[in-house]
Design a protein around this motif. Structure first.
Motif, short mmCIF file in Angstrom:
data_model
loop_
_atom_site.label_atom_id
_atom_site.label_comp_id
_atom_site.label_asym_id
_atom_site.label_seq_id
_atom_site.Cartn_x
_atom_site.Cartn_y
_atom_site.Cartn_z
N GLU A 22 0.79 -1.26 -0.09
CA GLU A 22 -0.02 -0.02 0.15
C GLU A 22 0.79 1.29 -0.01
OE1 GLU A 22 -3.18 2.19 2.93
OE2 GLU A 22 -2.39 0.22 3.64
N VAL A 23 0.44 2.20 -0.86
CA VAL A 23 1.16 3.65 -0.65
C VAL A 23 0.55 4.38 0.35
CG1 VAL A 23 1.58 5.63 -1.99
CG2 VAL A 23 2.03 3.55 -3.24
N VAL A 24 1.01 4.56 1.68
CA VAL A 24 0.32 5.22 2.60
C VAL A 24 0.47 6.52 2.44
CG1 VAL A 24 0.63 5.89 5.22
CG2 VAL A 24 1.29 3.52 4.21
N GLU A 25 1.33 7.41 1.89
CA GLU A 25 1.43 8.76 1.69
C GLU A 25 2.36 9.10 0.55
OE1 GLU A 25 2.97 12.86 4.04
OE2 GLU A 25 2.43 10.97 4.99
N ARG A 26 2.05 9.83 -0.66
CA ARG A 26 2.68 10.18 -1.72
C ARG A 26 3.75 11.44 -1.06
NH1 ARG A 26 2.97 6.75 -5.47
NH2 ARG A 26 1.08 6.38 -6.63
N LYS A 27 4.83 11.24 -1.34
CA LYS A 27 6.07 12.32 -0.99
C LYS A 27 5.86 13.40 -1.92
CE LYS A 27 9.44 14.37 0.57
NZ LYS A 27 9.47 15.03 1.88
N LYS A 28 5.40 13.32 -3.19
CA LYS A 28 5.11 14.10 -4.57
C LYS A 28 4.30 13.82 -5.24
CE LYS A 28 8.47 16.29 -7.66
NZ LYS A 28 10.01 16.64 -8.09
N THR A 29 3.49 14.84 -5.48
CA THR A 29 2.61 14.47 -6.75
C THR A 29 2.65 15.76 -7.81
OG1 THR A 29 1.10 16.03 -5.36
CG2 THR A 29 0.62 13.61 -5.07
N ASP A 30 3.37 16.39 -7.79
CA ASP A 30 3.76 17.46 -8.90
C ASP A 30 5.31 17.17 -9.50
OD1 ASP A 30 1.63 18.68 -8.06
OD2 ASP A 30 2.15 20.50 -7.36
N PHE A 31 5.12 17.14 -10.86
CA PHE A 31 6.32 16.71 -11.48
C PHE A 31 6.41 17.68 -12.94
CE2 PHE A 31 5.32 12.97 -9.11
CZ PHE A 31 6.38 12.56 -8.94
N VAL A 32 7.82 18.03 -13.15
CA VAL A 32 7.95 18.77 -14.25
C VAL A 32 8.52 17.86 -15.48
CG1 VAL A 32 9.65 20.57 -15.31
CG2 VAL A 32 8.61 20.73 -13.00
N GLY A 33 7.90 17.99 -16.63
CA GLY A 33 8.50 17.22 -17.72
C GLY A 33 7.95 17.93 -19.21
N VAL A 34 8.28 16.99 -20.21
CA VAL A 34 8.02 17.60 -21.48
C VAL A 34 6.53 16.73 -21.95
CG1 VAL A 34 8.62 17.88 -23.91
CG2 VAL A 34 10.46 18.14 -22.00
N ILE A 35 5.65 17.78 -22.74
CA ILE A 35 4.40 17.08 -22.93
C ILE A 35 4.44 16.66 -24.50
CG2 ILE A 35 3.25 19.17 -23.51
CD1 ILE A 35 0.87 18.08 -22.19
N ASP A 36 3.86 15.30 -24.57
CA ASP A 36 3.68 14.85 -26.05
C ASP A 36 2.31 14.77 -26.31
OD1 ASP A 36 4.21 13.59 -28.47
OD2 ASP A 36 4.47 11.68 -27.68
N ILE A 37 1.64 15.53 -27.22
CA ILE A 37 0.37 15.70 -27.40
C ILE A 37 -0.25 14.76 -28.51
CG2 ILE A 37 -1.63 16.86 -27.81
CD1 ILE A 37 -0.21 19.25 -26.38
N GLN A 38 -1.08 13.94 -28.31
CA GLN A 38 -1.59 12.92 -29.47
C GLN A 38 -2.99 13.46 -29.58
OE1 GLN A 38 0.37 10.35 -30.51
NE2 GLN A 38 1.78 10.95 -28.86
N LYS A 39 -3.73 12.68 -30.51
CA LYS A 39 -5.16 13.19 -30.72
C LYS A 39 -5.92 13.48 -29.89
CE LYS A 39 -8.73 12.22 -34.39
NZ LYS A 39 -9.32 11.32 -35.30
N ASN A 40 -6.14 12.50 -28.77
CA ASN A 40 -6.88 12.38 -27.83
C ASN A 40 -6.77 12.40 -26.42
OD1 ASN A 40 -9.40 12.08 -29.45
ND2 ASN A 40 -8.96 10.05 -29.88
N PHE A 41 -5.33 12.40 -26.28
CA PHE A 41 -4.77 12.23 -24.88
C PHE A 41 -3.23 12.93 -25.13
CE2 PHE A 41 -4.21 8.28 -26.87
CZ PHE A 41 -2.84 8.03 -26.68
N ALA A 42 -2.56 12.88 -24.01
CA ALA A 42 -1.12 13.19 -23.97
C ALA A 42 -0.30 12.48 -22.93
CB ALA A 42 -0.76 14.84 -23.67
N PHE A 43 0.91 12.50 -23.09
CA PHE A 43 1.69 12.03 -21.92
C PHE A 43 2.98 12.98 -21.63
CE2 PHE A 43 0.20 7.91 -23.38
CZ PHE A 43 0.02 7.10 -22.17
N VAL A 44 3.17 13.12 -20.43
CA VAL A 44 4.50 13.87 -19.89
C VAL A 44 5.50 12.85 -19.61
CG1 VAL A 44 5.01 15.52 -18.31
CG2 VAL A 44 2.98 15.68 -19.35
#
Length: 726
Positions: free
Chosen positions: A140-162
């Motif tokens: 189980e993940v009890v607590e996330r240390k970090k939820t904000d991340f910096v990255g480069v976005i790759d945009i597809q037709k209906n979604f994207a990935f960072v």
């Protein structure tokens, strides 16, 4: 008669680990064998019987409990079930760190179960037999240390990935089309992870902020800040509040303070400093002793508790000093103006005033609020010139700060006496076991566009030590004054060095002919000081300085005083920099509260504040380090045709790290890129060994390299190996 061969018995399956995992993930719910079989997608009689068997075995060994007939729960506390922290390796595997366990537990990639670096997790530990490396699985993940991340976005037709440049972030982040915000293809963005569905390969996120295009200067600097959750600007409402503060000096307030305006007072700071939060005053007394005042900006006078300005300062906890800018803890109206001890201006201060003998004995001390008038501002370079020439100066020769008035004989005399006293303080401190780390700092000459034109090194000299010793004195005496009253206070503590790290360091430095004395605490500090002196100016200096610093525990803030090992002080606090450090603000408030007769405050409340301040300090330090790496890469981009002499600063199975001697920029030569032989990593020798020639590439060796690749986004340099330095 021939003996009839028996058919081999088919080994039954063991579902114990899977049962433990299911029950652990649903710790408050009881399951029967049918429910467990359904979760495991098993519907044959044989498998169900094996599950019934394993449930009974687990119950009999007390790893689970039968809460009611035929229903089972995981034990609330299991000897195989722990809570701790995930430490990613950068190779999509991790280690589980838990104080209850003697060693870290290896977590294979397929057992991470959506845990990310530094998350607090529950882990089931197995494979704990003697001689075997313990392994585990995240339950189980009890607590996330970090939820904000910096990255480069790759945009597809209906979604994207960072995708991020962080080597410890092993997954990209899925962005639904309606969560793209203003992002365009290829932008550097800040994303917030909102969810990670059980059957999804990647977490789901939303774009919080567009930072710009990769490689652009402001984009990369803002990306560094965003990566560590550090702000780049103040909220409008905070700026508006700060602008409304009354920053004038009032006669009524002066009456509540010790008036030091007629005492000779001056500041000594870096030549490019914009805020001056400390000043020294000097007066020779009739008895032959000296009255020396350490005057600190009275930030707490303007920064009222419970206001939005105070809340913002607490959350930031520290100013962040990036390679091309400062992200201040306080808005400019305070940090650069009202609280800055600028020359020829009256200022409110909080002071520690000492009567000191020629032999640096402190025979009297006073703490409290004051008002001062700074007679002059000096840079370190100007003060150093006074010290080196013993006052035989021409005013025009020391005009680094642009002073339009002459340096008086009184100030020159005071400076030389302060230097003499500081040298005695420093000598005694080192003799008492303090450790001297004068590590070379890399600085850049930047043009108006923030582009690096050159590299220079900041080295501490007598002028730096002068200020350092009197700031240390004030910090020490303030902490000692409260500490001996046994009242809750904020200390700056530093534990003893890690012996295992010292032993590992000894292995490395032995290759250069150095050694450390381990017999006792005092011998270690003296030995480290001797080592620092011996390596000064040598090619291996930066490497050994870095290794020595890594053996040290990290200094931090705490209400539990254990002393400061590195300074050899029993009591130490931070009193001298409230413009840029929130703990100093809290120290000022507590000191005044106790001077007014206040009772000891709640320790737990202030311990929480100490923990927050230490955490934010760590993030700021990481951001500062990343900004230097970024500028080093940027600088080397413009020198990709030039050969550089470097020293091998690290050896791994993938290659060697090389630090260029003339500018301290560090990069990697991949093992496959070294063409003069086939090399393998020898862990015992901590070297690469040539298969044919048996030649070694080891720590401290000098080689020539060229820039192969300079990646601004990853802040990473790759070198080509040219030749050895014969």
């Amino acid at each position: 008669m021939t003996k009839k061969l028996r058919k081999p018995v088919k080994k039954e399956k063991d579902y114990s680990d899977k049962i433990i995992k299911i029950l652990s993930q649903n710790a408050n719910k009881a399951f029967n064998y049918k429910q467990i079989a359904a979760i495991l997608d098993l519907d044959d009689t044989k498998s169900r019987n094996e599950i019934i068997r394993d449930l009974k075995i687990l119950a009999s060994t007390k790893k689970i409990v039968e809460s009611e007939p035929g229903k089972y729960l995981v034990k609330a506390i299991s000897q195989d079930y722990y809570e701790g922290t995930i430490d990613m390796t950068g190779r999509k595997t991790a280690y589980f760190v838990c104080p209850e366990l003697e060693e870290d537990v290896f977590i294979p990639t397929n057992n991470l179960n959506r845990a990310l670096d530094k998350d607090i997790v529950k882990v089931y530990v197995y494979n704990r037999r003697k001689g075997r490396r313990p392994e585990g699985e995240v339950i189980e993940v009890v607590e996330r240390k970090k939820t904000d991340f910096v990255g480069v976005i790759d945009i597809q037709k209906n979604f994207a990935f960072v995708s991020t440049a962080n080597p410890k972030m092993y997954t990209d982040i899925f962005i639904p089309k309606d969560k793209l915000g203003e992002a365009e293809q290829g932008d550097v963005v800040l994303v917030h992870i909102e969810d990670w569905p059980k059957r999804a390969d990647s977490p789901f996120g939303t774009v919080v902020k567009v930072l710009g295009k990769p490689g652009e200067h402001d984009t990369e600097i803002h990306a560094i800040l965003a990566e560590y959750g550090l702000p780049s600007e103040f909220p409008v409402e905070v700026e508006v509040y700060a602008q409304k503060i009354d920053t004038t000096i009032h006669e009524e307030e002066i009456k509540n303070r010790r008036d030091m305006r007629d005492t000779l007072t001056f500041t000594i700071d870096p030549k490019d400093a914009k805020d001056f939060d400390d000043a020294l005053s000097f007066k020779k007394l009739e008895n032959g002793n000296y009255e020396i005042g350490v005057h600190i900006a009275d930030v707490s006078y303007y920064l009222e508790e419970g206001t939005i300005l105070d809340d913002e300062a607490y959350q930031r906890a520290t100013s962040v000093y990036l390679v091309d800018r400062v992200v201040p803890m306080l808005p400019e109206v305070l940090s650069n103006f009202a609280c800055s001890l600028r020359p020829r201006e009256e200022k409110y201060t909080f002071s520690a005033i000492f009567e000191i003998t020629e032999k640096t004995q402190v025979v009297n001390q006073w703490f409290g609020r004051t008002v001062i008038f700074s007679d002059q501002r000096f840079s370190y370079e100007e003060t150093q010139h006074i010290i080196e020439t013993q006052g035989d100066i021409i005013p025009e020769e020391i005009s680094i700060t642009g002073s339009s008035y002459q340096v008086s004989e009184e100030i020159v005399s005071a400076t030389l006496k302060l230097d003499q006293l500081a040298k005695i303080f420093r000598r005694d401190r080192l003799n008492n076991g303090a450790i001297s780390f004068d590590k070379v700092e890399v600085k850049f000459n930047l043009d108006n566009e923030g582009e690096p034109e050159g590299v220079y090194f900041k080295i501490s000299k007598d002028a730096n030590h002068l200020i350092e010793e009197f700031m240390l004195l004030a910090n020490k005496k303030v902490a000692e004054y409260i500490g001996k009253q046994n009242k809750t206070f904020i200390y700056r503590i530093h534990d003893e060095p890690n012996v295992d790290k010292l032993i590992a360091m000894q292995t490395v430095i032995a290759k250069f002919g150095y050694k450390i004395d381990f017999r006792n605490k005092g011998d270690i500090s003296k030995s480290l000081n001797q080592l620092m002196a011996e390596v000064n100016g040598k090619k291996e200096q930066n490497l050994i300085d870095t290794l020595a610093i890594r053996t040290m525990s990290k200094a931090k803030y705490s209400t539990d005083n254990i002393g400061h090992y590195g300074l050899a002080f029993d009591y130490y606090s931070h009193f001298t920099s409230p413009i840029r450090r929130y703990p100093d603000v809290m120290v000022h408030r507590l000191l005044q509260y106790y001077l007014d007769g206040g009772k000891s405050v709640d320790q737990e409340t202030y311990e929480v504040k100490c923990l927050h301040s230490s955490t934010m300090e760590g993030l700021a330090t990481n951001a500062e380090r990343d900004s230097i790496k970024y500028m080093q890469v940027k600088y080397m981009q413009n020198h990709n045709d030039q050969e550089f002499l470097g020293v091998i600063s690290g050896v791994t199975e993938w290659g060697i790290f090389v630090e260029i001697i003339e500018n301290k920029c560090e990069g990697m030569v991949r093992i496959r890129e070294i063409k003069d032989d086939y090399y393998t990593f020898d862990e015992k020798q901590y070297a690469l060994v040539g298969a044919t020639t048996k030649a070694l590439l080891q720590l401290g060796d000098e080689i020539y390299v060229k820039v192969k690749n300079a990646d601004l986004v990853k802040k990473q340099l790759d070198f080509n190996f040219i030749r050895r330095n014969q």
